[in-house]
Write an enzyme that holds these catalytic residues in place. Structure first.
Site, mmCIF file in Angstrom:
data_model
loop_
_atom_site.group_PDB
_atom_site.id
_atom_site.type_symbol
_atom_site.label_atom_id
_atom_site.label_comp_id
_atom_site.label_asym_id
_atom_site.label_seq_id
_atom_site.Cartn_x
_atom_site.Cartn_y
_atom_site.Cartn_z
ATOM 1 N N CYS A 113 0.840 -1.200 0.000
ATOM 2 C CA CYS A 113 0.000 0.000 0.000
ATOM 3 C C CYS A 113 0.883 1.262 0.000
ATOM 4 C CB CYS A 113 -0.978 -0.059 1.161
ATOM 5 S SG CYS A 113 -2.446 0.934 0.870
ATOM 6 N N HIS A 170 -3.647 -5.116 0.712
ATOM 7 C CA HIS A 170 -3.029 -5.674 1.922
ATOM 8 C C HIS A 170 -3.102 -7.204 1.903
ATOM 9 C CE1 HIS A 170 -2.387 -1.898 4.127
ATOM 10 N NE2 HIS A 170 -3.443 -1.476 3.456
ATOM 11 N N GLU A 205 -1.467 -9.272 3.509
ATOM 12 C CA GLU A 205 -1.281 -9.875 4.835
ATOM 13 C C GLU A 205 -2.610 -10.241 5.498
ATOM 14 O OE1 GLU A 205 -0.865 -6.708 4.027
ATOM 15 O OE2 GLU A 205 -1.162 -5.310 5.699
HETATM 16 N N1 GLN Z 1 -1.999 6.636 3.046
HETATM 17 C C1 GLN Z 1 -2.080 5.906 1.820
HETATM 18 C C2 GLN Z 1 -3.439 6.021 1.176
HETATM 19 O O1 GLN Z 1 -4.402 6.351 1.811
HETATM 20 C C3 GLN Z 1 -1.727 4.444 2.029
HETATM 21 C C4 GLN Z 1 -2.709 3.724 2.875
HETATM 22 C C5 GLN Z 1 -2.206 2.414 3.354
HETATM 23 O O2 GLN Z 1 -1.014 2.153 3.325
HETATM 24 N N2 GLN Z 1 -3.078 1.575 3.854
HETATM 25 O O3 GLN Z 1 -3.591 5.729 0.027
#
Ligand code: GLN
Length: 544
Positions: free
Chosen positions: A382, A516, A518
């Site tokens: 992310c 994600h 994970e």
């Molecule tokens: N802050 C970033 C976004 O909102 C990444 C979010 C995250 O890593 N879950 O896109």
């Protein structure tokens, strides 16, 4: 009709109620029962999505886009049953619904009260979507005696009575502390806690007693006598070497048998626990070890990266190695090149996890650069993918001021706010000035992978579904420039508008994902990306 198991905690918090619930569910599953676990959180936030990870630990995201308590992650990892929005409720969500209904006039002039309106809402939540289940385990957050949890205890008292004998039981988790000076285990806190629960009308059927020393039969008998349960239903819970050894340990102490007996079910035959035995065997007999550097922001509290930690362990299980995680604060690297080499050189692989906000971002970009230049396996999740794109833009595409609009206005928004996307129920739109809570691109979305890409071969398919939680996205306007810099966009949303995966085919292992992975990894089914990443770390460890 499904049977209910209510789980409360007493004496202190952090007794591992969630892990106990997850382990019990896994044991019941191993006996062939269909289970689901739910979490009741007494706090007033509508969901944990807006809470700091330092306050609450990780926010666990479900396929249907709910931001939930991290215990749901344990539930899913132990049972393989995908959690849903309907598995986690907070006092805040209940009050929000009730107040909205009150404003609409739905209560037809009635006085709206905790009993019956709040308790009814709790009971409705507990009973929803349970037709196809044998057991519903309901874990009540907090500790008995907290003001916030009173309506939940009252609701389970009512529900136990409504569903009738043999259909609901209660398990209370307590602490039996060891007083070193006296050399004794003390049962008094357990007695008091059970008395407190009983005064609210809930008599526990099974007691799970956390202790650091084995609980002698005499103390078990004493707890049984004072707390009104059979001695066999006083289950000692000593610390385990690994969380994945907990189901086996509880089975050894007779937890699942006692639970079934409390329902009047005589347990039959033996249950198949090979899945858990294999996991514990792999964890206790590794054939090597690797070190993964996780360059993050909330490294002072590992609960903030709960699923990530577990997914790395699962990657280790898949490769028969122990994974040592080196938690590194990204801010250490800002303006300090010496620190970067000192921290990252001992690592066999580098991972930059999800994050929000600018703090530490430059340190993460430095980590990407280090991993790329030194050809160390790199996994960006992310925020970690977004930083990999900014690094690529700055260092290989000549876009020196590349940045993210998350950090403020920029001339080169390589990462920008997503204002429109195709959601599960139609087009979703957002504005920079909108609400913070529950408004990200959340939950499972499909991505299409390029046929001959690294990730397609890792997954063994060209269509995947993964869970998301983000507000920003790599800007496709920079795709050509980034690809010229060697960063290939190998996964896109099916409509081709949102980048989901980037990879560097000229690097030993360099993958950035907008989702994600994970969250979906299981000890008995390690996520392919984590299995592959750890395999790359193993290779790297043999090179140096
Ligand atoms: N802050 C970033 C976004 O909102 C990444 C979010 C995250 O890593 N879950 O896109």
């Amino acid at each position: 009709m499904a049977r209910f198991i209510f789980i409360t905690g007493g004496v202190v918090s952090s007794l591992g109620k969630g892990l106990m619930a997850a382990s019990l569910a896994a044991l019941l599953q191993a006996r062939g029962y269909r289970v689901r676990i739910r979490k009741f959180d007494p706090y007033l936030n509508v969901d944990p999505g807006t809470m700091s990870p330092y306050q609450h630990g990780e926010v666990y995201v479900t396929d249907d886009g709910a931001e939930t308590d991290l215990d749901l992650g344990h539930y899913e990892r132990f049972t393989g049953v995908a959690s849903r929005q309907s598995d986690n409720i907070t006092s805040g969500r209940i009050y929000k619904t009730i107040i909205e209904r009150e404003r609409r006039g739905d209560y037809l002039g009635a006085t709206v009260q905790v009993i019956p309106h709040v308790t009814d809402a709790i009971k409705t939540f507990a009973r929803a979507e349970t037709d196809d289940l044998d057991f519903v385990l309901c874990e009540i957050g907090g500790t008995v005696g907290d003001i916030e949890s009173l309506p939940f205890i009252e609701a389970i008292r009512q529900l136990k009575n409504e569903v009738g004998r043999g259909q609901a039981i209660s398990i209370h988790t307590t602490l039996v502390p060891y007083i070193a000076a006296a050399g004794e285990l003390k049962t008094k806190p357990t007695q008091h806690s059970v008395r407190e629960l009983a005064a609210l009308g809930v008599q526990p059927d099974v007691l799970v007693c956390r202790c650091e020393h084995p609980l002698p039969a005499s103390e078990r008998a004493k707890i049984a006598l004072f707390c009104n349960v059979p001695a066999s239903a006083v289950i000692p819970a000593l610390d385990a070497k690994s969380i994945y050894a907990v189901p086996l340990q509880y089975h050894g102490e007779g937890l699942d048998t006692e639970v079934l007996r409390a329902f009047g079910i005589e347990p039959e035959g033996s249950l198949d626990l090979t899945r858990w035995q294999k996991i514990v065997h792999a964890l206790t007999n590794p054939e090597g070890e690797v070190t993964v550097g996780v360059v993050g922001k909330y490294v002072g509290l590992q609960d903030a990266y709960k699923s990530l930690n577990e997914a790395l362990v699962h990657g280790g299980i898949a490769n028969r190695v122990k994974v040592n995680i080196r938690w590194i604060d990204a801010e250490l690297f800002e303006g300090n090149k010496g620190e970067i080499a000192g921290q990252l050189e001992p690592c066999d692989a580098i991972l930059v996890p999800g994050a929000f906000g600018e703090r530490g971002a430059e340190g993460k970009i430095e980590s990407v650069r280090f991993a790329r230049e030194r050809e160390i396996p790199y996994f960006g999740i992310c925020f970690g993918m977004q930083m990999a794109c900014i690094e690529g833009a700055r260092d290989l595409a000549g876009i020196e001021t590349a940045s993210s609009t998350e950090f403020g206005p920029t001339e080169e928004p390589v990462v920008g706010l997503i204002t429109e996307w195709m959601g599960r129920d139609g087009l979703e739109k957002r504005q920079a000035s909108g609400d913070m809570g529950g408004t990200m691109r959340l939950g499972a979305y499909t991505a299409a992978l390029t046929g001959n890409s690294v990730v397609a071969s890792i997954y063994g398919t060209d269509s995947i579904s993964e869970r998301h939680r983000h507000r920003y996205e790599v800007n496709t306007g920079y795709k050509d420039a980034l690809e010229k810099g060697g960063l290939v966009f190998s996964g896109m949303s099916p409509d081709g508008t949102l980048p989901e995966i980037v990879e560097r085919p000229d690097h030993p292992w360099f993958v950035g994902v907008q989702f994600h992975p994970e969250l979906k990894s299981k000890p008995f089914d390690p996520h392919p990306l984590f299995a592959s990443f750890i395999a790359a770390a193993v290779k790297q460890s043999r090179l140096v």
